[in-house]
Design a protein around this motif. Structure first.
Motif, PDB file in Angstrom:
ATOM      1  N   LYS A 104      -2.203  -9.822  -1.593  1.00 52.32           N
ATOM      2  CA  LYS A 104      -1.243  -8.837  -2.095  1.00 52.32           C
ATOM      3  C   LYS A 104      -0.864  -8.115  -0.654  1.00 52.32           C
ATOM      4  O   LYS A 104       0.051  -7.598  -0.372  1.00 52.32           O
ATOM      5  N   PHE A 108       2.672  -7.545   0.970  1.00 52.33           N
ATOM      6  CA  PHE A 108       3.261  -6.537   1.434  1.00 52.33           C
ATOM      7  C   PHE A 108       3.521  -6.333   2.660  1.00 52.33           C
ATOM      8  O   PHE A 108       4.591  -5.679   3.077  1.00 52.33           O
ATOM      9  N   GLN A 132      -3.063   0.525  -3.762  1.00 47.65           N
ATOM     10  CA  GLN A 132      -2.009   0.277  -2.751  1.00 47.65           C
ATOM     11  C   GLN A 132      -2.041   0.824  -1.496  1.00 47.65           C
ATOM     12  O   GLN A 132      -1.575   0.537  -0.394  1.00 47.65           O
ATOM     13  N   ALA A 136      -1.203  -1.177   1.858  1.00 44.63           N
ATOM     14  CA  ALA A 136      -0.582  -0.717   2.624  1.00 44.63           C
ATOM     15  C   ALA A 136      -1.190  -0.646   4.077  1.00 44.63           C
ATOM     16  O   ALA A 136      -0.570  -0.992   5.000  1.00 44.63           O
ATOM     17  N   LYS A 207       5.371   3.386  -5.076  1.00 42.27           N
ATOM     18  CA  LYS A 207       4.632   2.885  -5.975  1.00 42.27           C
ATOM     19  C   LYS A 207       4.794   3.766  -7.105  1.00 42.27           C
ATOM     20  O   LYS A 207       4.300   4.900  -7.081  1.00 42.27           O
ATOM     21  N   TRP A 229       7.970  -0.446  -5.026  1.00 44.13           N
ATOM     22  CA  TRP A 229       7.023  -1.135  -4.707  1.00 44.13           C
ATOM     23  C   TRP A 229       6.788  -2.435  -5.208  1.00 44.13           C
ATOM     24  O   TRP A 229       6.837  -3.642  -4.901  1.00 44.13           O
ATOM     25  N   ARG A 230       6.796  -2.506  -6.636  1.00 42.86           N
ATOM     26  CA  ARG A 230       6.731  -3.697  -7.529  1.00 42.86           C
ATOM     27  C   ARG A 230       7.584  -4.995  -7.269  1.00 42.86           C
ATOM     28  O   ARG A 230       7.543  -5.770  -7.171  1.00 42.86           O
ATOM     29  N   MET A 233       7.465  -6.404  -3.875  1.00 42.95           N
ATOM     30  CA  MET A 233       6.226  -7.441  -3.836  1.00 42.95           C
ATOM     31  C   MET A 233       6.780  -8.624  -4.605  1.00 42.95           C
ATOM     32  O   MET A 233       6.345  -9.526  -3.995  1.00 42.95           O
TER      33      MET A 233
END
Ligand code: COA
Ligand code: AMP
Length: 643
Positions: A104, A108, A132, A136, A207, A229-230, A233
């Protein structure tokens, strides 16, 4: 130089480490550096060529994210749990292995790179306690970018001032956070902050949380792209770690100063990685496979160091708890989390314990849970009052370790370093200076005071690795604010004393900073807000004792002549102004109108005297007072019979 060590209280291990560090600090930190994976190994520890500004590991290179994630996966520990998310406020729990978290974070980092973020660029992270936030932060570290996390309880103006000072390119945020009493929508705050700021931000990544309305697609602001965000990603390519200089900044963390403008504490990559790794082993005794839970917020230094970086650098499991000590759902929440995840080391604030104790004085709820794996509880963020320490120690029958530090230092200045030796603890004291911190107590003239005499707590320079290297864009501000009062020393801003056995007692701040529920706030910045009200001629904000939060702010205001406003209306307006301009976290709720404030002949408001009077402490009226009659006015606010 004072390095107090209680000879009669140690088995010798702690003394030996203290002596080793004092004897050859250069070699001590180079040895500690061996626990970190470097791209270019350090050949020197301290760089003092620009003293009083110091740098650590000047010729080394590394990547902090690689150290926190990749190297554990490469060592075959990819399946070990890195992060446990536990959110009583949304009713979710989720575990992330090191391999999953790495995936992840790398993705990101790819998203941020697509947004044009590279080495040295600043990214503001305005997120609640959700995974998140960790992703981040680590993604920034992976790219060599500099993150600046802003606590969710701050208002738009505070967010804007941080965006401007950091000249952030990107904001990473969420639709919002969840407080027990309400949903806090972040996006309207972000939009206002963007409007108030100078416009350096070109991308906002959101997000969208199902529990809070708002998403990237609903927003557009001139010159700023809003990404989901989703979606981003899913489209992103994982990004490799970027090697940076050990002296390059890892993050900026803004903290309250004595003026209204927050100070950006700068943390480097190399010194920080070494200090975090050293402290995990030697202070907390936490390593690979251990579970550490730090019940704080990623918006504070405690969250940076011991929710995110420390445990992950050590290969441990960290718990990210989106809840409160009480009310989510009850005062047994902490014991439930400890038991559910086999927490070995719990780190929280005295306020959290006082909140639990208030609701469940005999800790009956703790009896429902198995706390057998818990070995120690660490506390920091504010003074640990002896009563709370005694209560918690009796409840757990395990060491309850007070340790003292600051946003600036990034890790403990004083502690009982459990990984070296569990020293006997004393009520009201965070024990001894940690190796690397040479702590002394001086009077106003800078002379060392005697044992048991209270004075300014100062630390002889250089500070050890992992402490602030400077203030962002503010070398001179750092020198003026911290290094000038007593040349050769760092001014902590705290006062205290050593006892005969070398235990330090930290008694409180010497400046206008107060500590409300473990949150550091500037009374000066609240005064600046109150002074904007058209009816207010002058004002003083002081910290009142509070049985749960330690302190709470209280405003004393003098009205302009001829103003006729009822006190309730004025109080409501002032409370709303502080909430809108600083944020709910300021917890500013008390306003008292007085006819005059006591002042010196040079016009300085006697805040300390006011504070002592309203807190019921002994007070001395300074001989330089201009208006002695104003003292009676303040006394009357606490003793209405004198009215
Ligand atoms: N986002 C938005 N608002 C927030 C917030 C966040 N992340 N955190 C706090 N707030 C709000 C609260 O909802 C409250 O708003 P209100 O005035 O509408 O009620 C206000 O800020 C003040 O919060 P707080 O001072 O925390 O008081 P509280 O009554 O909500 O909670 C405690 C009291 C003791 C439960 C809580 O302060 C706590 O858990 N403290 C421990 C803090 C800590 O661990 N600090 C880290 C130092 S190591
Ligand atoms: P912060 O920068 O938010 O971590 O706040 C740092 C300040 O909190 C310190 O300067 C102290 O005033 C106070 N503080 C933190 N930990 C302790 C402690 N263990 N004992 C006494 N005061 C503390």
């Amino acid at each position: 130089m004072t390095q107090h060590v209680a000879l009669s209280h140690t088995t010798g291990s702690f003394e030996a480490v203290v002596a080793k560090q004092l004897d050859d600090p250069e070699q001590f930190w180079l040895d500690a550096a061996q626990a970190v994976d470097w791209d270019q190994y350090p050949t020197a520890a301290l760089d003092d060529s620009d003293a009083p500004l110091y740098r650590w590991f000047p010729d080394a290179r590394l990547n902090t994210c690689f150290n926190a994630l990749d190297r554990h996966v490469l060592a075959g520990r990819g399946d070990t749990t890195a992060l446990i998310y536990d959110s009583p406020v949304v009713g979710k729990t989720k575990k992330y292995s090191y391999a999953t978290l790495l995936d992840k974070v790398a993705r990101f980092a790819g998203v941020l790179a697509d947004a044009g973020v590279g080495v040295g660029d600043r990214v503001v992270i305005y997120l609640p306690m959700i995974p998140q936030a960790v992703v981040a932060m680590l993604a920034c570290a992976r790219l060599g970018a500099v993150h600046s996390v802003v606590f969710g309880g701050f208002a738009a103006k505070e967010l804007a001032s941080r965006l401007d000072d950091a000249e952030a390119k990107v904001i990473v945020t969420a639709s919002g956070g969840i407080e027990p009493s309400r949903v806090v929508e972040y996006l309207p705050t972000v939009v206002t902050a963007l409007e108030l700021s100078r416009g350096t931000v070109h991308t906002v990544i959101v997000k969208a949380r199902p529990e809070v309305p708002g998403s990237a697609s609903e927003y557009a602001s001139p010159g700023t792209q809003w990404w989901d965000w989703r979606e981003t990603m899913m489209a992103a390519e994982p990004h490799a770690p970027v090697s940076v200089a050990a002296t390059d900044p890892l993050y900026i963390l803004y903290t309250s100063g004595t003026t209204g403008s927050p100070k950006g504490v700068v943390r480097d990559n190399g010194g920080h990685a070494v200090a975090m790794t050293w402290s995990m082993k030697n202070i907390y005794d936490v390593g690979v496979g251990d579970v550490m839970w730090t019940a704080s917020d990623v918006g504070w230094v405690v969250g940076h160091s011991y929710i995110v970086y420390g445990p992950l650098l050590a290969g441990a499991t960290t718990v990210l708890y989106e809840g409160k000590p009480v009310g989510t759902p009850d005062a047994g929440a902490f014991w439930r989390v400890v038991s559910d995840y086999g927490v070995k080391t719990l780190f929280t604030s005295p306020t959290a314990l006082r909140a639990i104790r208030k609701v469940d004085p005999h800790a009956t709820l703790a009896r429902d849970y198995d706390l057998s794996l818990l070995e120690a509880m660490f506390l920091a963020g504010e003074r640990l009052d002896p009563e709370t320490w005694t209560w918690a120690s009796a409840l757990l029958d395990k060491p309850v370790i007070d340790h003292w530090w600051q946003t600036e230092t990034g890790w403990a200045i004083c502690a009982s370093p459990r990984g070296i030796e569990q020293l006997p603890l004393r009520a009201g004291s965070p024990s001894f200076p940690v190796p690397g911190f040479r702590v002394e107590i001086v009077d106003d003239q800078g002379h060392e005071v005697g044992i048991l005499d209270e004075g300014h707590i100062v630390i002889r320079l250089p500070l050890p690795p992992g402490t602030l290297t400077t203030l962002w864009n503010g070398d001179q501000r750092y020198i003026d604010g911290y290094l000038t009062a007593f040349p050769g020393y760092y001014l902590t801003g705290d006062s205290g004393y050593f006892d005969r056995d070398g235990y330090l007692y930290v008694m409180g701040r010497t400046d206008d900073i107060i500590n409300v529920a473990g949150h550091r706030l500037s009374t000066g910045s609240m005064e600046q807000v109150l002074a904007q009200h058209p009816s207010v001629a002058e004002c003083a904000v002081i910290g009142l004792h509070d049985t749960v939060k330690g302190q709470k702010p209280a405003g004393y205001v003098v009205l302009k002549s001829g103003i006729d406003i009822d006190s309730i209306t004025l109080a409501e307006e002032l409370v709303a102004m502080v909430r809108n301009q600083i944020g709910a976290v300021a917890a500013f709720k008390e306003v008292t109108i007085v006819a005059a404030l006591p002042k010196t002949r040079s016009g300085k408001i006697l805040r300390k005297t006011i504070r002592q009077i309203v807190n019921g402490e002994d007070y001395v009226v300074p001989p330089t007072i201009e208006n002695i009659e104003a003292i009676a006015l303040i006394v009357a606010t606490v003793d209405p019979s004198l009215n």
